[in-house]
Design a protein around this motif. Sequence first.
Motif, PDB file in Angstrom:
ATOM      1  N   SER A   6       0.849  -1.186   0.000  1.00  0.00           N
ATOM      2  CA  SER A   6       0.000   0.000   0.000  1.00  0.00           C
ATOM      3  C   SER A   6       0.884   1.235   0.000  1.00  0.00           C
ATOM      4  O   SER A   6       2.101   1.132   0.191  1.00  0.00           O
ATOM      5  N   GLY A   7       0.269   2.386  -0.220  1.00  0.00           N
ATOM      6  CA  GLY A   7       0.998   3.641  -0.146  1.00  0.00           C
ATOM      7  C   GLY A   7       1.287   4.295  -1.474  1.00  0.00           C
ATOM      8  O   GLY A   7       1.834   5.395  -1.513  1.00  0.00           O
ATOM      9  N   GLY A   8       0.958   3.621  -2.563  1.00  0.00           N
ATOM     10  CA  GLY A   8       1.175   4.235  -3.859  1.00  0.00           C
ATOM     11  C   GLY A   8       0.210   5.380  -4.101  1.00  0.00           C
ATOM     12  O   GLY A   8      -0.709   5.617  -3.322  1.00  0.00           O
ATOM     13  N   GLY A   9       0.445   6.097  -5.192  1.00  0.00           N
ATOM     14  CA  GLY A   9      -0.441   7.199  -5.526  1.00  0.00           C
ATOM     15  C   GLY A   9       0.171   8.097  -6.572  1.00  0.00           C
ATOM     16  O   GLY A   9       1.158   7.743  -7.223  1.00  0.00           O
ATOM     17  N   LEU A  10      -0.441   9.260  -6.727  1.00  0.00           N
ATOM     18  CA  LEU A  10       0.006  10.264  -7.686  1.00  0.00           C
ATOM     19  C   LEU A  10       0.700  11.392  -6.924  1.00  0.00           C
ATOM     20  O   LEU A  10       0.156  11.923  -5.947  1.00  0.00           O
ATOM     21  N   VAL A  11       1.892  11.745  -7.368  1.00  0.00           N
ATOM     22  CA  VAL A  11       2.658  12.793  -6.705  1.00  0.00           C
ATOM     23  C   VAL A  11       3.406  13.600  -7.757  1.00  0.00           C
ATOM     24  O   VAL A  11       3.737  13.079  -8.829  1.00  0.00           O
ATOM     25  N   GLN A  12       3.652  14.854  -7.462  1.00  0.00           N
ATOM     26  CA  GLN A  12       4.433  15.686  -8.379  1.00  0.00           C
ATOM     27  C   GLN A  12       5.921  15.392  -8.229  1.00  0.00           C
ATOM     28  O   GLN A  12       6.382  14.943  -7.165  1.00  0.00           O
ATOM     29  N   ALA A  13       6.659  15.662  -9.267  1.00  0.00           N
ATOM     30  CA  ALA A  13       8.111  15.489  -9.222  1.00  0.00           C
ATOM     31  C   ALA A  13       8.686  16.270  -8.042  1.00  0.00           C
ATOM     32  O   ALA A  13       8.277  17.412  -7.783  1.00  0.00           O
ATOM     33  N   MET A  81      10.357   6.947  -0.351  1.00  0.00           N
ATOM     34  CA  MET A  81      10.801   7.479  -1.638  1.00  0.00           C
ATOM     35  C   MET A  81      10.722   8.994  -1.607  1.00  0.00           C
ATOM     36  O   MET A  81       9.638   9.556  -1.451  1.00  0.00           O
ATOM     37  N   ASN A  82      11.873   9.623  -1.719  1.00  0.00           N
ATOM     38  CA  ASN A  82      11.965  11.083  -1.722  1.00  0.00           C
ATOM     39  C   ASN A  82      12.469  11.575  -3.071  1.00  0.00           C
ATOM     40  O   ASN A  82      13.072  10.813  -3.830  1.00  0.00           O
ATOM     41  N   ASP A  83      12.236  12.846  -3.332  1.00  0.00           N
ATOM     42  CA  ASP A  83      12.693  13.466  -4.577  1.00  0.00           C
ATOM     43  C   ASP A  83      12.290  12.614  -5.783  1.00  0.00           C
ATOM     44  O   ASP A  83      13.122  12.276  -6.652  1.00  0.00           O
ATOM     45  N   LEU A  84      11.049  12.259  -5.825  1.00  0.00           N
ATOM     46  CA  LEU A  84      10.563  11.379  -6.892  1.00  0.00           C
ATOM     47  C   LEU A  84      10.665  12.054  -8.258  1.00  0.00           C
ATOM     48  O   LEU A  84      10.490  13.277  -8.380  1.00  0.00           O
ATOM     49  N   LYS A  85      10.935  11.244  -9.264  1.00  0.00           N
ATOM     50  CA  LYS A  85      11.101  11.705 -10.629  1.00  0.00           C
ATOM     51  C   LYS A  85      10.088  11.003 -11.521  1.00  0.00           C
ATOM     52  O   LYS A  85       9.651   9.882 -11.209  1.00  0.00           O
ATOM     53  N   PRO A  86       9.737  11.602 -12.652  1.00  0.00           N
ATOM     54  CA  PRO A  86       8.780  10.943 -13.552  1.00  0.00           C
ATOM     55  C   PRO A  86       9.218   9.533 -13.945  1.00  0.00           C
ATOM     56  O   PRO A  86       8.367   8.645 -14.128  1.00  0.00           O
ATOM     57  N   GLU A  87      10.509   9.308 -14.054  1.00  0.00           N
ATOM     58  CA  GLU A  87      11.000   7.978 -14.436  1.00  0.00           C
ATOM     59  C   GLU A  87      10.834   6.939 -13.326  1.00  0.00           C
ATOM     60  O   GLU A  87      11.084   5.754 -13.546  1.00  0.00           O
ATOM     61  N   ASP A  88      10.393   7.367 -12.151  1.00  0.00           N
ATOM     62  CA  ASP A  88      10.075   6.413 -11.079  1.00  0.00           C
ATOM     63  C   ASP A  88       8.664   5.851 -11.229  1.00  0.00           C
ATOM     64  O   ASP A  88       8.270   4.956 -10.475  1.00  0.00           O
ATOM     65  N   THR A  89       7.911   6.376 -12.172  1.00  0.00           N
ATOM     66  CA  THR A  89       6.550   5.907 -12.389  1.00  0.00           C
ATOM     67  C   THR A  89       6.540   4.427 -12.779  1.00  0.00           C
ATOM     68  O   THR A  89       7.225   4.017 -13.725  1.00  0.00           O
ATOM     69  N   ALA A  90       5.793   3.631 -12.031  1.00  0.00           N
ATOM     70  CA  ALA A  90       5.746   2.184 -12.263  1.00  0.00           C
ATOM     71  C   ALA A  90       4.780   1.561 -11.255  1.00  0.00           C
ATOM     72  O   ALA A  90       4.319   2.230 -10.321  1.00  0.00           O
ATOM     73  N   VAL A  91       4.523   0.291 -11.460  1.00  0.00           N
ATOM     74  CA  VAL A  91       3.861  -0.502 -10.430  1.00  0.00           C
ATOM     75  C   VAL A  91       4.969  -1.090  -9.558  1.00  0.00           C
ATOM     76  O   VAL A  91       5.917  -1.695 -10.075  1.00  0.00           O
ATOM     77  N   TYR A  92       4.850  -0.889  -8.259  1.00  0.00           N
ATOM     78  CA  TYR A  92       5.853  -1.348  -7.320  1.00  0.00           C
ATOM     79  C   TYR A  92       5.351  -2.612  -6.621  1.00  0.00           C
ATOM     80  O   TYR A  92       4.215  -2.656  -6.128  1.00  0.00           O
ATOM     81  N   TYR A  93       6.234  -3.598  -6.563  1.00  0.00           N
ATOM     82  CA  TYR A  93       5.906  -4.889  -5.965  1.00  0.00           C
ATOM     83  C   TYR A  93       6.853  -5.187  -4.806  1.00  0.00           C
ATOM     84  O   TYR A  93       8.052  -4.938  -4.903  1.00  0.00           O
ATOM     85  N   SER A 113       4.195  12.936 -11.675  1.00  0.00           N
ATOM     86  CA  SER A 113       3.934  13.882 -12.756  1.00  0.00           C
ATOM     87  C   SER A 113       5.042  14.931 -12.805  1.00  0.00           C
ATOM     88  O   SER A 113       5.612  15.308 -11.775  1.00  0.00           O
ATOM     89  N   SER A 114       5.318  15.406 -14.009  1.00  0.00           N
ATOM     90  CA  SER A 114       6.384  16.399 -14.174  1.00  0.00           C
ATOM     91  C   SER A 114       5.863  17.802 -14.044  1.00  0.00           C
ATOM     92  O   SER A 114       4.672  18.052 -13.969  1.00  0.00           O
TER      93      SER A 114
END
Length: 114
Positions: A6-13, A81-93, A113-114
């Motif tokens: 759990s804990g996924g979602g949408l976040v800005q870069a 996960m800090n300082d997230l980047k658009p290239e981190d977008t994925a399904v995490y398992y 999102s960028s």
Amino acid sequence: VQLQASGGGLVQAGGSLRLSCTNSGSISSTYFMGWYRQAPGRQREVVALISNMGSRNYRDSVQGRFTISRNNARNTLYLQMNDLKPEDTAVYYCNAQMSSGNYWGPGTQVTVSS
């Protein structure tokens, strides 16, 4: 063994998320636990691993931004996960390697999102 992430979602870069993975039973006997991710059209890749002794390994692209940890008393694995980047977008398992086998949770979507 039943892993639930759990804990996924949408976040800005530049933003942060914390993923959690809870097992229905104890995680204290796992050899390794880890987080993997899979982006559309790409193969699943390892993000971070932690041994039952607490040693950690990270893929180069997340080193210094992500932190893996585990709380055996709560049967839970985390990924900060800090300082997230658009290239981190994925399904995490989440994954647990135990003497009885190799187990996967169902995944949680992280979108940056960028």
